[in-house]
Scaffold this motif. Structure first.
Motif, PDB file in Angstrom:
ATOM      1  N   LYS A  60     -28.795 -10.479  -1.551  1.00 16.27           N
ATOM      2  CA  LYS A  60     -29.467 -11.153  -0.426  1.00 16.27           C
ATOM      3  C   LYS A  60     -29.785 -10.132   0.674  1.00 16.27           C
ATOM      4  O   LYS A  60     -30.355  -9.101   0.368  1.00 16.27           O
ATOM      5  N   PRO A  61     -29.410 -10.359   1.953  1.00 16.72           N
ATOM      6  CA  PRO A  61     -29.814  -9.418   3.008  1.00 16.72           C
ATOM      7  C   PRO A  61     -29.127  -8.051   2.918  1.00 16.72           C
ATOM      8  O   PRO A  61     -29.574  -7.097   3.552  1.00 16.72           O
ATOM      9  N   HIS A  62     -28.081  -7.945   2.143  1.00 18.63           N
ATOM     10  CA  HIS A  62     -27.365  -6.669   2.000  1.00 18.63           C
ATOM     11  C   HIS A  62     -28.187  -5.632   1.227  1.00 18.63           C
ATOM     12  O   HIS A  62     -27.907  -4.443   1.314  1.00 18.63           O
ATOM     13  N   LYS A  63     -29.198  -6.091   0.498  1.00 20.66           N
ATOM     14  CA  LYS A  63     -30.013  -5.151  -0.284  1.00 20.66           C
ATOM     15  C   LYS A  63     -30.678  -4.098   0.595  1.00 20.66           C
ATOM     16  O   LYS A  63     -30.943  -2.993   0.141  1.00 20.66           O
ATOM     17  N   LYS A  64     -30.958  -4.438   1.842  1.00 18.33           N
ATOM     18  CA  LYS A  64     -31.717  -3.513   2.685  1.00 18.33           C
ATOM     19  C   LYS A  64     -30.939  -2.250   3.041  1.00 18.33           C
ATOM     20  O   LYS A  64     -31.529  -1.279   3.478  1.00 18.33           O
ATOM     21  N   TYR A  65     -29.640  -2.252   2.887  1.00 10.65           N
ATOM     22  CA  TYR A  65     -28.855  -1.043   3.165  1.00 10.65           C
ATOM     23  C   TYR A  65     -28.014  -0.586   1.975  1.00 10.65           C
ATOM     24  O   TYR A  65     -27.725   0.599   1.829  1.00 10.65           O
ATOM     25  N   PHE A  66     -27.579  -1.513   1.150  1.00 10.81           N
ATOM     26  CA  PHE A  66     -26.554  -1.279   0.131  1.00 10.81           C
ATOM     27  C   PHE A  66     -26.849  -0.055  -0.751  1.00 10.81           C
ATOM     28  O   PHE A  66     -26.001   0.804  -0.935  1.00 10.81           O
ATOM     29  N   TYR A  67     -28.030   0.024  -1.263  1.00 14.41           N
ATOM     30  CA  TYR A  67     -28.360   1.100  -2.202  1.00 14.41           C
ATOM     31  C   TYR A  67     -28.747   2.385  -1.473  1.00 14.41           C
ATOM     32  O   TYR A  67     -28.309   3.474  -1.830  1.00 14.41           O
ATOM     33  N   ALA A  68     -29.565   2.269  -0.439  1.00 17.09           N
ATOM     34  CA  ALA A  68     -30.032   3.453   0.293  1.00 17.09           C
ATOM     35  C   ALA A  68     -28.883   4.183   0.979  1.00 17.09           C
ATOM     36  O   ALA A  68     -28.807   5.417   0.944  1.00 17.09           O
ATOM     37  N   CYS A  69     -27.985   3.445   1.598  1.00 17.00           N
ATOM     38  CA  CYS A  69     -26.871   4.100   2.310  1.00 17.00           C
ATOM     39  C   CYS A  69     -25.896   4.784   1.360  1.00 17.00           C
ATOM     40  O   CYS A  69     -25.226   5.739   1.754  1.00 17.00           O
ATOM     41  N   GLN A  70     -25.818   4.337   0.135  1.00 10.84           N
ATOM     42  CA  GLN A  70     -24.970   5.027  -0.844  1.00 10.84           C
ATOM     43  C   GLN A  70     -25.662   6.270  -1.385  1.00 10.84           C
ATOM     44  O   GLN A  70     -25.029   7.312  -1.574  1.00 10.84           O
ATOM     45  N   GLU A  71     -26.944   6.162  -1.617  1.00 10.23           N
ATOM     46  CA  GLU A  71     -27.684   7.290  -2.181  1.00 10.23           C
ATOM     47  C   GLU A  71     -27.910   8.407  -1.166  1.00 10.23           C
ATOM     48  O   GLU A  71     -27.927   9.581  -1.512  1.00 10.23           O
TER      49      GLU A  71
END
Length: 186
Positions: A7-18
């Protein structure tokens, strides 16, 4: 495209890890932003490299017993502390938020916990994780406005989170999770 619907977590979840070693800016997808939004966030980051910089924040109100007041009573879009770092400011994605490198600890990215405790409340989850990691929030001095896209609020998270008190329930759940699962809050 991503493998899971956070849901709204997609906007940071992947980019902030990468991109852990770089600042990451998040925005909501239901608004049109001022052309200076990114520049102002970057300028704020340069001035306050150990703070979360944002254009819009809500003032978190706390009772004498150190529990949070109802979310609906918090001043929204609070600007009186502009250019003043504070743990009491909750950055909201709709204004644009810059997360400095390493501001989000590794346990931020536990998708099982996110789904269990805060699937619809990314702003609250990110706030609590950055506080645990010692990062205050600062509203950009010359904050930019945004325009909501016509029709985008017909089905919007705030209706559930604010209107139906989901933010209050979720914040309580996040705090209980932290108390029982993160030693010494770190």
């Amino acid at each position: 495209w991503v493998k899971d619907d956070l849901k709204p977590h997609k906007k940071y979840f992947y980019a902030c890890q990468e991109f852990k070693k770089y600042p990451v800016i998040i925005v909501d997808d239901d608004a049109i932003y001022d052309v200076n939004m990114v520049r102002r966030l970057v300028d704020s980051y340069k001035k306050y490299p150990n703070c979360i910089s944002c254009h819009r924040a809500n003032l978190m109100l706390i009772r004498k017993d150190k529990t949070f007041r109802a979310y609906s009573t918090w001043p929204m879009g609070y600007t009186l502390l502009a250019d003043t770092p504070s743990y009491q400011l909750l950055p909201t994605g709709v204004g644009g938020v810059l997360y400095p490198p390493m501001s989000l600890p590794d346990y931020t990215f536990n998708d099982i916990i996110i789904k269990k405790y805060c699937l619809l409340c990314d702003d609250l989850w990110l706030k609590m994780m950055t506080v645990l990691n010692g990062f205050k929030t600062v509203v950009v001095k010359n904050y930019s406005n945004y325009t909501l896209i016509d029709g985008s609020q017909d089905v919007a998270l705030w209706r559930e989170n604010v209107g139906k008190s989901n933010n209050d329930i979720t914040l309580k759940n996040i705090c209980e999770y932290i108390e029982t699962n993160i030693p010494d809050g770190k």
